[in-house]
Structures are given as C-alpha cells and as structure tokens.
Write a protein that holds these residues in place. Structure first.
Motif, mmCIF file in Angstrom:
data_model
loop_
_atom_site.group_PDB
_atom_site.id
_atom_site.type_symbol
_atom_site.label_atom_id
_atom_site.label_comp_id
_atom_site.label_asym_id
_atom_site.label_seq_id
_atom_site.Cartn_x
_atom_site.Cartn_y
_atom_site.Cartn_z
ATOM 1 N N PHE A 23 0.826 -1.203 0.000
ATOM 2 C CA PHE A 23 0.000 0.000 0.000
ATOM 3 C C PHE A 23 0.867 1.263 0.000
ATOM 4 N N ALA A 24 1.948 1.252 0.776
ATOM 5 C CA ALA A 24 2.791 2.435 0.918
ATOM 6 C C ALA A 24 3.715 2.632 -0.278
ATOM 7 N N ASP A 25 4.204 1.538 -0.844
ATOM 8 C CA ASP A 25 5.190 1.651 -1.923
ATOM 9 C C ASP A 25 4.947 0.547 -2.946
ATOM 10 N N PRO A 26 3.862 0.647 -3.712
ATOM 11 C CA PRO A 26 3.530 -0.436 -4.642
ATOM 12 C C PRO A 26 4.590 -0.663 -5.705
ATOM 13 N N ASP A 27 5.316 0.387 -6.111
ATOM 14 C CA ASP A 27 6.244 0.187 -7.222
ATOM 15 C C ASP A 27 7.481 -0.604 -6.839
ATOM 16 N N TRP A 36 -0.148 5.677 4.427
ATOM 17 C CA TRP A 36 -0.895 5.526 3.184
ATOM 18 C C TRP A 36 -2.168 4.724 3.422
ATOM 19 N N ARG A 37 -3.200 5.043 2.700
ATOM 20 C CA ARG A 37 -4.466 4.332 2.830
ATOM 21 C C ARG A 37 -4.301 2.875 2.417
ATOM 22 N N GLU A 38 -4.942 1.988 3.149
ATOM 23 C CA GLU A 38 -4.832 0.551 2.880
ATOM 24 C C GLU A 38 -5.856 0.169 1.807
ATOM 25 N N SER A 39 -5.530 0.534 0.582
ATOM 26 C CA SER A 39 -6.441 0.301 -0.535
ATOM 27 C C SER A 39 -5.636 -0.139 -1.752
ATOM 28 N N SER A 40 -6.118 -1.165 -2.440
ATOM 29 C CA SER A 40 -5.467 -1.572 -3.685
ATOM 30 C C SER A 40 -5.977 -0.746 -4.860
ATOM 31 N N LEU A 41 -7.081 -0.030 -4.668
ATOM 32 C CA LEU A 41 -7.630 0.831 -5.713
ATOM 33 C C LEU A 41 -7.070 2.246 -5.612
ATOM 34 N N ILE A 42 -7.314 2.910 -4.489
ATOM 35 C CA ILE A 42 -6.896 4.300 -4.294
ATOM 36 C C ILE A 42 -5.495 4.344 -3.702
ATOM 37 N N HIS A 43 -4.642 5.163 -4.299
ATOM 38 C CA HIS A 43 -3.286 5.356 -3.785
ATOM 39 C C HIS A 43 -3.199 6.777 -3.244
ATOM 40 N N GLY A 44 -3.239 6.908 -1.921
ATOM 41 C CA GLY A 44 -3.234 8.235 -1.340
ATOM 42 C C GLY A 44 -2.912 8.197 0.146
#
Length: 406
Positions: free
Chosen positions: A18-22, A390-398
């Motif tokens: 969630f915090a660093d998907p890349d 960071w928000r715990e979401s696989s859709l929204i990155h924020g």
C-alpha cells in the motif's frame, strides 16, 4: 510461446504494498509481469504490471466488467481469509461495472457534462473555491493538514455543486468513501455502504420531488422519460460520480504535492515558470497517480497476456502505477520531471472505461497547484517522511494526512 502459471503460489499484497507499490512492481515487471496474487479483501487474482500488457488489457473486451458472474467467481477464487462486505446493488450497477451495450447507454447520459469545453466553463468557479480554501488555510496555519484544508474540500465542493448535493453532508460522504475503498473490518465497511446507499436513495427521491438545475436532477429526469435508466442505476450513477469525482483529485493533489516537496528543484522550476503547471499535473499523474490498480475485470474466455494464458473465469487486476513507472515506456521513470513528455500515461485508464471525469480532474489539479504555489511561497513538509501513512487500498493510492507548514 505462451505459458500458464495457474499452479504457482500467489504472491501476497501486504501492508508494504500500500505504501510503496512500485517496489513490488519493479521486481514483477522484470521477473513475472503477469502473476497470480492475493489481493484485498482476500481474492486470488491475476496481476498485470508492464505497460505493453496493461494498455491493451484495459481495452480488451474479453476482460469483462459486468457484475453478473462476479458472485460465482468470488466463491471460486476466495481465500479462507476473505472479508465479505455487504454492498447494496444500488451502489454497484454503474458504468465501471458494466460492458457494452449497457456501458454505452449509461455513459452517453453524462458524457456531455464532462467534455473539455463544458469543464472549461467551470474554471472561474473552481478558481473561486480554491482561493477561498487558500484563505482559510492561511488563517489556520502555519501548520495544517493539506488534505483536510485544501485537497479534499476543493473537488468535493465542485462535484457537490455539479450534482446538487448538500454541502453539509460532504464530511459524511468522505468518511463513507474512505471506509469503502480501504481495507477494514467487514462490519464497518458494510455499515458505511448501507449509510451511503440510504443517503443517495434519499437524495434521488428529493431530486425526483423537487428537481433543480443540476446534473443529478437531469439524470433523474432521464430515468423518468423512458427506460434509459432504472431507479437503481440512478443511485449507482450518483455514487460513482460522487466517489470518483473527488477521490481522484484529492490524491492527485496530495501525491503531487508530496512529490514536489521532496524535490525542491522541480518545485523551484514550477515557481519560476507557472506555465509548466498543466504539464506538471500530467507528470504527477504518471509519477505517483491516485489510482493503483484499475477496478476488477474477469476473463470471459482464455486470454493470453504477456505470454501467459489466463484461463476463463479468472479475476484480473491491471496496474496503472506499474505501467506508468515502466522503464520500457518512460526513461528514468522513478524520477519526477515536470518537463517530461508524459503522453500515453494510463493514470486515467484507457479505452471505453477511460475516466469520464479526467478533464475535470486535470482542471482542478492545475488550479490547485497554481493557487498553492502562488499563495504559499514557503510551503514545506511538516512531518518526517516515515510518519506519513498511506491508505490501505489496492484501488486508491493516497495518504491519510499530509502536514505542511508555510
């Protein structure tokens, strides 16, 4: 040559993702660009991460969006840890969960309101809102949460005015939206879904009884004039427009400002030449976009992606962030460069499901950054990077919060 890796143990999308998907996407693009994964809330999916695979997948009709078979597929692909959230049908029968011809019919009803020309006429009002928020932010300083003071109320005020939604409910709607789009306890998420569905049903009833000069009243009128929209589809349309109409811009502003504050040379370049701001908004979208994984798709037949054959009846998640950071598409993709040619980025998706509100988000983003940079010449971070959540979401990155000082 194609392969099937169905028997490979799926990777887990955990808190670090969630915090660093890349960080994960960098490895997957090189080693396994199409791979099985366990995604929140506990479903086995196929994850696609390379630009060359993502862009065509977003427009592949064999990757369906319709919810007709979703319940059956959830049962097939659920893990024992699956968190089931009860969501009323009135929140899911919208464009993002439909395929042609239903998608075509639904999108046609609101297309005209979101053309570039129509959105351009909103510039004076959006500028007025942004200026007022900057005034309030200055009064509450010198340390504020940029999301609370500016990034959230700007797009929420705009979309509420466009749809004719009472302003006094916007904080409720933010809470429900954050809860629904993030990982959490099923009971809490289900309660948020019920509250949102009830609120929207009441709002639609008000627009039916006393229509106004707003988009939602026009949508209600269209549903009454013929069979173009059912009552449930009206509520779903309101849900989609309200959620997508603020979530994208909130996190475009938050993620983009965080990136700028971490790169003083890029911030200085924009201050020196504000004409670069529209191009910078595109780079913010590419560099750290507000949407991580596009909404769920499922295969209607075996589909080959990136040399891997995904069987029929499988869920597929397509990574917008992964594609936008692909070194095969963009040189030095992990560097923020506000002068970069960002053409082809997929932050708003691609194909028939390309974000309807992209022109509005772009305009809001441009006005937001122009206002903030002009009004606050000493804007700086007010929290250590490791404290940002960071928000715990696989859709929204924020982010949850972005403390700044000025």
């Amino acid at each position: 040559m194609t392969s099937t890796v169905e028997n490979t143990d799926p990777i887990q999308l955990d808190d670090r993702f969630f915090a660093d998907p890349d960080s994960l996407y960098r490895r997957l693009r090189a080693e396994a660009p199409v791979i099985r994964a366990i995604a929140p809330p506990g479903l086995v999916v196929w994850l696609v991460t390379r630009y060359a695979d993502v862009r065509p997948a977003l427009n592949d009709p064999r990757l369906a969006k319709s919810g007709i078979r979703v319940a059956e597929l959830v049962e097939r692909h659920a893990t024992p840890e699956l968190h089931r959230t009860e969501v009323a049908s009135s929140l899911v029968e919208h464009m993002l969960n439909s395929d042609p011809p239903d998608h075509t019919r639904l999108r046609k009803l609101v297309n005209r309101a979101f053309t570039v020309r129509a959105i351009a006429r909103m510039r004076p009002r959006i500028t007025e809102i942004a200026t007022g928020l900057a005034d309030s932010m200055a009064a509450h300083g010198p340390v504020v949460d940029l999301l609370d003071e500016f990034a959230f109320p700007l797009p929420m005020t705009v979309i509420c005015e466009l749809l004719g939604v009472p302003q006094d409910r916007r904080d409720d709607f933010r809470t429900w939206s954050n809860t629904l789009l993030s990982r959490g306890e099923p009971e809490v998420r289900s309660a948020a879904a019920r509250a949102m569905a009830q609120f929207l049903a009441e709002l639609v009833a008000q627009k039916t009884a006393a229509p106004g000069d707003d988009m939602l009243s026009a949508i209600v009128a269209a549903s009454e004039d013929g069979d173009s929209l059912s009552h449930i589809e009206v509520i779903s349309m309101a849900f989609l427009l309200l959620v997508a109409g603020h979530e994208t811009t909130v996190n475009l502003i938050g993620n983009g400002m965080l990136a700028l504050l971490r790169r003083p040379d890029q911030l200085a370049a924009l201050r020196a030449d504000p004409s670069k701001i529209p191009g910078a908004v595109e780079e913010f979208l590419r560099f750290d976009g507000p949407v991580n994984l596009a909404t769920m798709r499922h295969t209607t037949e075996p589909v080959e992606i990136g040399g891997v054959t995904i069987p029929k009846g499988e869920f597929v998640l397509v990574s917008l962030i992964g594609a936008n950071r692909d070194p095969d598409r963009y040189e030095r993709p992990d560097e923020l460069d506000v002068t970069r040619d960002t053409s082809g980025h997929v932050a708003f998706g691609y194909g028939i499901h390309h974000c309807l509100g992209a022109p509005l988000a772009r305009l809001e983003g441009e006005i937001a950054f122009r206002t903030l940079l002009e009004r606050f010449p000493d804007l700086a971070p007010a929290a250590e990077p490791e404290t940002l959540e960071w928000r715990e979401s696989s859709l929204i990155h924020g982010l949850h919060r972005l403390p700044v000082r000025f």
